[in-house]
Design a protein around this motif. Structure first.
Motif, PDB file in Angstrom:
ATOM      1  N   THR A   1      -3.505   0.428  36.243  1.00  0.00           N
ATOM      2  CA  THR A   1      -4.204   1.198  35.214  1.00  0.00           C
ATOM      3  C   THR A   1      -3.558   0.909  33.870  1.00  0.00           C
ATOM      4  O   THR A   1      -2.349   1.114  33.696  1.00  0.00           O
ATOM      5  CB  THR A   1      -4.143   2.706  35.509  1.00  0.00           C
ATOM      6  OG1 THR A   1      -4.789   2.970  36.762  1.00  0.00           O
ATOM      7  CG2 THR A   1      -4.851   3.493  34.407  1.00  0.00           C
TER       8      THR A   1
ATOM      9  N   SER B   1     -15.565  -4.355  33.683  1.00  0.00           N
ATOM     10  CA  SER B   1     -14.854  -4.037  34.916  1.00  0.00           C
ATOM     11  C   SER B   1     -13.910  -5.179  35.257  1.00  0.00           C
ATOM     12  O   SER B   1     -14.074  -6.296  34.752  1.00  0.00           O
ATOM     13  CB  SER B   1     -15.832  -3.813  36.077  1.00  0.00           C
ATOM     14  OG  SER B   1     -16.599  -4.989  36.315  1.00  0.00           O
TER      15      SER B   1
ATOM     16  N   GLN C   1     -16.988   5.308  26.457  1.00  0.00           N
ATOM     17  CA  GLN C   1     -16.438   5.688  27.757  1.00  0.00           C
ATOM     18  C   GLN C   1     -16.900   7.106  28.100  1.00  0.00           C
ATOM     19  O   GLN C   1     -16.275   8.094  27.721  1.00  0.00           O
ATOM     20  CB  GLN C   1     -14.905   5.632  27.715  1.00  0.00           C
ATOM     21  CG  GLN C   1     -14.232   5.765  29.061  1.00  0.00           C
ATOM     22  CD  GLN C   1     -12.736   5.527  28.962  1.00  0.00           C
ATOM     23  OE1 GLN C   1     -12.081   6.001  28.030  1.00  0.00           O
ATOM     24  NE2 GLN C   1     -12.183   4.793  29.908  1.00  0.00           N
TER      25      GLN C   1
ATOM     26  N   GLU D   1     -16.669   4.981  33.466  1.00  0.00           N
ATOM     27  CA  GLU D   1     -16.882   3.553  33.243  1.00  0.00           C
ATOM     28  C   GLU D   1     -16.725   3.220  31.759  1.00  0.00           C
ATOM     29  O   GLU D   1     -16.770   4.105  30.912  1.00  0.00           O
ATOM     30  CB  GLU D   1     -18.268   3.118  33.755  1.00  0.00           C
ATOM     31  CG  GLU D   1     -19.441   3.731  33.034  1.00  0.00           C
ATOM     32  CD  GLU D   1     -19.958   5.011  33.683  1.00  0.00           C
ATOM     33  OE1 GLU D   1     -21.117   5.366  33.443  1.00  0.00           O
ATOM     34  OE2 GLU D   1     -19.171   5.664  34.412  1.00  0.00           O
ATOM     35  N   LEU D   2     -16.555   1.967  31.471  1.00  0.00           N
ATOM     36  CA  LEU D   2     -16.290   1.546  30.092  1.00  0.00           C
ATOM     37  C   LEU D   2     -17.337   0.535  29.653  1.00  0.00           C
ATOM     38  O   LEU D   2     -17.637  -0.421  30.363  1.00  0.00           O
ATOM     39  CB  LEU D   2     -14.894   0.927  29.981  1.00  0.00           C
ATOM     40  CG  LEU D   2     -14.449   0.514  28.577  1.00  0.00           C
ATOM     41  CD1 LEU D   2     -14.385   1.713  27.646  1.00  0.00           C
ATOM     42  CD2 LEU D   2     -13.087  -0.187  28.623  1.00  0.00           C
TER      43      LEU D   2
ATOM     44  N   SER E   1      -4.840  -5.931  27.399  1.00  0.00           N
ATOM     45  CA  SER E   1      -4.274  -4.772  28.099  1.00  0.00           C
ATOM     46  C   SER E   1      -3.134  -4.198  27.272  1.00  0.00           C
ATOM     47  O   SER E   1      -2.426  -4.921  26.577  1.00  0.00           O
ATOM     48  CB  SER E   1      -3.765  -5.190  29.476  1.00  0.00           C
ATOM     49  OG  SER E   1      -2.670  -6.085  29.361  1.00  0.00           O
TER      50      SER E   1
ATOM     51  N   PHE F   1      -8.024   2.076  31.992  1.00  0.00           N
ATOM     52  CA  PHE F   1      -8.948   1.059  32.508  1.00  0.00           C
ATOM     53  C   PHE F   1      -8.302   0.430  33.736  1.00  0.00           C
ATOM     54  O   PHE F   1      -7.129   0.052  33.717  1.00  0.00           O
ATOM     55  CB  PHE F   1      -9.207  -0.001  31.432  1.00  0.00           C
ATOM     56  CG  PHE F   1     -10.116  -1.108  31.861  1.00  0.00           C
ATOM     57  CD1 PHE F   1     -11.481  -0.912  31.949  1.00  0.00           C
ATOM     58  CD2 PHE F   1      -9.595  -2.374  32.191  1.00  0.00           C
ATOM     59  CE1 PHE F   1     -12.332  -1.936  32.336  1.00  0.00           C
ATOM     60  CE2 PHE F   1     -10.441  -3.407  32.580  1.00  0.00           C
ATOM     61  CZ  PHE F   1     -11.807  -3.179  32.653  1.00  0.00           C
ATOM     62  N   LYS F   2      -9.085   0.287  34.812  1.00  0.00           N
ATOM     63  CA  LYS F   2      -8.578  -0.291  36.060  1.00  0.00           C
ATOM     64  C   LYS F   2      -8.615  -1.816  35.966  1.00  0.00           C
ATOM     65  O   LYS F   2      -9.677  -2.432  36.001  1.00  0.00           O
ATOM     66  CB  LYS F   2      -9.404   0.184  37.233  1.00  0.00           C
ATOM     67  CG  LYS F   2      -9.226   1.647  37.571  1.00  0.00           C
ATOM     68  CD  LYS F   2      -7.817   1.961  38.090  1.00  0.00           C
ATOM     69  CE  LYS F   2      -7.588   1.327  39.456  1.00  0.00           C
ATOM     70  NZ  LYS F   2      -6.225   1.692  39.989  1.00  0.00           N
TER      71      LYS F   2
ATOM     72  N   ARG G   1      -9.715   2.121  24.366  1.00  0.00           N
ATOM     73  CA  ARG G   1      -9.948   3.250  25.278  1.00  0.00           C
ATOM     74  C   ARG G   1      -8.846   3.258  26.329  1.00  0.00           C
ATOM     75  O   ARG G   1      -8.332   2.202  26.718  1.00  0.00           O
ATOM     76  CB  ARG G   1     -11.313   3.148  25.956  1.00  0.00           C
ATOM     77  CG  ARG G   1     -12.510   3.472  25.078  1.00  0.00           C
ATOM     78  CD  ARG G   1     -12.504   4.913  24.587  1.00  0.00           C
ATOM     79  NE  ARG G   1     -13.728   5.265  23.881  1.00  0.00           N
ATOM     80  CZ  ARG G   1     -13.976   5.010  22.594  1.00  0.00           C
ATOM     81  NH1 ARG G   1     -13.045   4.391  21.866  1.00  0.00           N
ATOM     82  NH2 ARG G   1     -15.111   5.362  22.046  1.00  0.00           N
TER      83      ARG G   1
ATOM     84  N   ASP H   1      -4.374   0.720  29.362  1.00  0.00           N
ATOM     85  CA  ASP H   1      -5.300   1.002  28.270  1.00  0.00           C
ATOM     86  C   ASP H   1      -5.850  -0.340  27.785  1.00  0.00           C
ATOM     87  O   ASP H   1      -5.196  -1.386  27.935  1.00  0.00           O
ATOM     88  CB  ASP H   1      -4.603   1.745  27.143  1.00  0.00           C
ATOM     89  CG  ASP H   1      -4.152   3.152  27.583  1.00  0.00           C
ATOM     90  OD1 ASP H   1      -4.637   3.623  28.634  1.00  0.00           O
ATOM     91  OD2 ASP H   1      -3.324   3.750  26.883  1.00  0.00           O
ATOM     92  N   LEU H   2      -7.048  -0.310  27.232  1.00  0.00           N
ATOM     93  CA  LEU H   2      -7.727  -1.562  26.918  1.00  0.00           C
ATOM     94  C   LEU H   2      -8.138  -1.607  25.452  1.00  0.00           C
ATOM     95  O   LEU H   2      -8.696  -0.643  24.923  1.00  0.00           O
ATOM     96  CB  LEU H   2      -8.968  -1.736  27.803  1.00  0.00           C
ATOM     97  CG  LEU H   2      -9.598  -3.141  27.794  1.00  0.00           C
ATOM     98  CD1 LEU H   2      -8.699  -4.141  28.520  1.00  0.00           C
ATOM     99  CD2 LEU H   2     -10.973  -3.115  28.443  1.00  0.00           C
TER     100      LEU H   2
END
Length: 621
Positions: free
Chosen positions: A379, A448, A425, A430-431, A397, A373-374, A370, A381-382
């Motif tokens: 930021t 998170s 998502q 949120e994920l 990451s 992602f923080k 997804r 992608d995860l």
């Protein structure tokens, strides 16, 4: 009381010995010197392979009509429009050869020779699959067998391509293939006859047609008919007639061949029969007087071909498992395909299948991706994968510019045997990671990383009755699809604060064959589809992603001869995107794991298929 002709032909079996009625035989073409003869489609002509005179087109009386000079033995043919595709063994060159015959014009085309083999070839036979690909099987000494791709439709390839090795009985000499059922039958001299799946993507296994409990019986040449087989016993000079019923073969009767001392070659056309006596070199003809009941063949599914394939994974056996597609936020052509190697770790490929990265972090099974992602102040992608070494979630990451993957932490789970994983998502941002175990347990975690270290909070748990694996979340509709391998596909609310009420999408049955494996969503402006790996019959099912979940059909990934890419089979995971990734992927990309890598045989890999070809094959709206 009238007694049927078939009853008169039935053999009497007493204490394991077979007493058979005589088959009336008459000499045919006494001046023809041929080791093998086959009927041609028009039934008025024959093709003969001669060690002295070459390949001969002859009329029904054996008179020569055309010749291709050489020294040949073993013979098989397939009709191809107005032509006949011929396979034989060139004894001078010790090579298998394919050649086109125009029977009407009485001319032979240019021969296509297979490369010399490192084993003596005893025999060969042809096979045409449902996509009109033409193959030749080579039967060699000491159990060596091979399958080669030699043509498509009525056209022979410029160069034959080796598809796979096939372990055969050590004393095999003869083979035949029933194209309709995809059955390869091979003899084993003092044992019996065996049937193998002929399709190149099929599992290598064999089932007995007939195994002997009588030491006086021997297995020789055979000829297949719809639903049955006629087989020679060269020692007792008998024909054995077999009916094919489902997974079993049943011997119906036996016929003696009077006057023949060592029958070796056999050809059949309806009720017409030709047999050669190896002792005298003479040919005989007769009328069989028996016909098998045709067996219903499985429906032929449409096929699409992969345009690219990934480099093979770096581990032997059942290693590659599940892909995910990472989309570059600015340059879609720089997107990547991630793949798990459940004996090694996570792999990253470009859209041509070239390996770019290997992260040897352990036995990863499934993976999902997804964006945005923080991770602390950054930021990224995860990517999240199920780690079977630690029964945990492994996190990675992805740099949004370079696509480079880095380890980003691990979330432990209480699962005893973690298996599948997918991400959810919602529009709120949120994920969630949803993992499952082999006992049917699903765990939903909120992910998170406020301080730069990823953590997971367990927010929901539910269970299905048996082993699951594949899952995929529809972020827009907040719906989760899960696969229960032996049962079917379920839909459930993906939101953590909602009850996990299961709704059936499709059950295992005529269209979906267990195991239910990978699940993926194709989501476009026009239509959303759920794509399912139907592993039990090496196909992929396309279903509407919204109730009532209408089925649009199934397809297979077949071989691409021009690109030298084999088909896909025994697929575990798959992924699809509707986004324009450029070039052949302008209407989307489907990636499937290939459990049996052929042409050449290598470790498992992933196949890349243009979605536009799926749309055309299934005539999707």
């Amino acid at each position: 009381m009238r007694i049927s002709k078939l009853c008169l032909l039935m053999a009497l079996v007493t204490n394991g010995y077979v007493f058979a009625a005589d088959l009336a035989l008459t000499p045919w073409a006494p001046n023809l010197n041929a080791e093998a003869v086959v009927f041609l489609p028009n039934a008025s002509e024959r093709l003969a392979a001669s060690p002295r005179d070459g390949l001969l087109l002859v009329d029904k009386n054996g008179a020569e009509r055309a010749r291709f000079d050489g020294n040949f033995s073993s013979l098989d043919t397939r009709a191809a429009g107005a032509q006949v595709l011929v396979a034989s063994l060139d004894n001078h060159r010790q090579q298998a050869v394919l050649i086109n015959l125009d029977a009407a014009a009485r001319t032979f085309g240019q021969p296509l020779y297979l490369p010399p083999r490192d084993f003596p070839v005893n025999g060969l036979c042809l096979y045409r699959d449902g996509a009109a690909n033409l193959f030749v099987f080579l039967v060699g000494e000491e159990g060596k067998g091979e399958q080669w791709l030699v043509g498509h439709g009525a056209t022979l390839l410029d160069q034959a391509q080796r598809v796979r090795s096939v372990p055969l009985p050590p004393s095999a000499q003869f083979c035949q293939v029933d194209d309709a059922t995809g059955q390869l039958v091979v003899n084993e001299d003092n044992v019996g006859w065996w049937a193998y799946p002929a399709h190149p993507e099929a599992e290598v296994k064999r089932t007995p047609v007939a195994l002997f409990d009588n030491p006086k019986r021997h297995a020789g040449a055979m000829a297949l008919m719809p639903g049955g087989m006629v087989a020679l016993d060269p020692k007792t000079a008998q024909l054995h007639l077999f009916q094919h019923t489902g997974e079993r073969w049943q011997e119906q009767s036996s016929l003696a061949l009077p006057g023949l001392k060592e029958p070796e070659q056999l050809s059949l056309n309806g009720q017409q029969l030709l047999v050669r006596d190896d002792d005298s070199g003479k040919l005989y003809q007769g009328t069989l007087g028996w016909q098998a009941k045709p067996v219903a063949a499985e429906p032929v599914l449409p096929e699409v071909a992969a345009l690219r394939q990934s480099d093979p994974v770096g581990r032997q056996g059942d290693a590659a498992d599940d892909p995910a597609i990472w989309i570059h936020p600015e340059q879609p052509a720089k997107s990547r395909v991630l793949g798990t190697n459940k004996k090694q770790g996570l792999l990253a490929y470009d859209l041509d299948g070239k390996l770019l990265q290997e992260l040897a972090v352990g036995r990863l099974n499934n993976v999902d991706v997804r964006p945005r992602f923080k991770l602390g102040q950054h930021t990224v992608d995860l990517a999240v994968a199920s780690n079977r070494d630690h029964n945990s979630l492994s996190l990675f990451s992805i740099d949004r510019q370079s696509g480079e993957l880095r380890e980003a932490g691990e979330v432990p789970t209480p699962l005893k045997e973690i298996y599948g994983i997918c991400l959810f998502q919602p529009v709120s941002g949120e994920l969630y990671a949803i993992a499952n175990g082999k006992d049917g347990t699903f765990l939903q975690y909120r992910l998170s990383a406020p301080d730069g270290r990823v953590q997971g909070e367990l927010v929901r748990q539910f269970k299905v009755d048996s082993q699951p694996e594949g899952c995929v979340a529809d972020d827009q509709r907040q719906r989760l699809f899960i696969g229960e391998e032996d049962v079917g596909v379920w839909a459930v609310d993906a939101r953590a604060d909602q009850p996990a009420t299961l709704t059936s999408v499709i059950k295992v049955g005529p269209q979906l064959h267990a195991d239910v494996e990978g699940l993926a969503l194709y989501q476009s402006d026009k239509r959303d589809y759920l794509v399912i790996s139907s592993q039990g019959n090496d196909s992929y099912l396309v279903v509407d992603a919204e109730p009532p979940f209408a089925v649009h059909g199934a397809f297979r990934v077949g071989l691409n001869a021009a690109a030298g890419i084999d088909g896909a089979s025994e697929t575990d995971g798959l992924e699809v995107t509707a986004l324009n990734l450029g070039g052949p992927w302008s209407e989307g990309l489907l990636v499937v794991q290939d459990g049996r890598k052929r042409m050449p045989e290598q470790t498992q890999n992933f196949k890349f298929v243009p979605w536009r070809d799926v749309t055309r094959a299934l005539k999707l709206p």
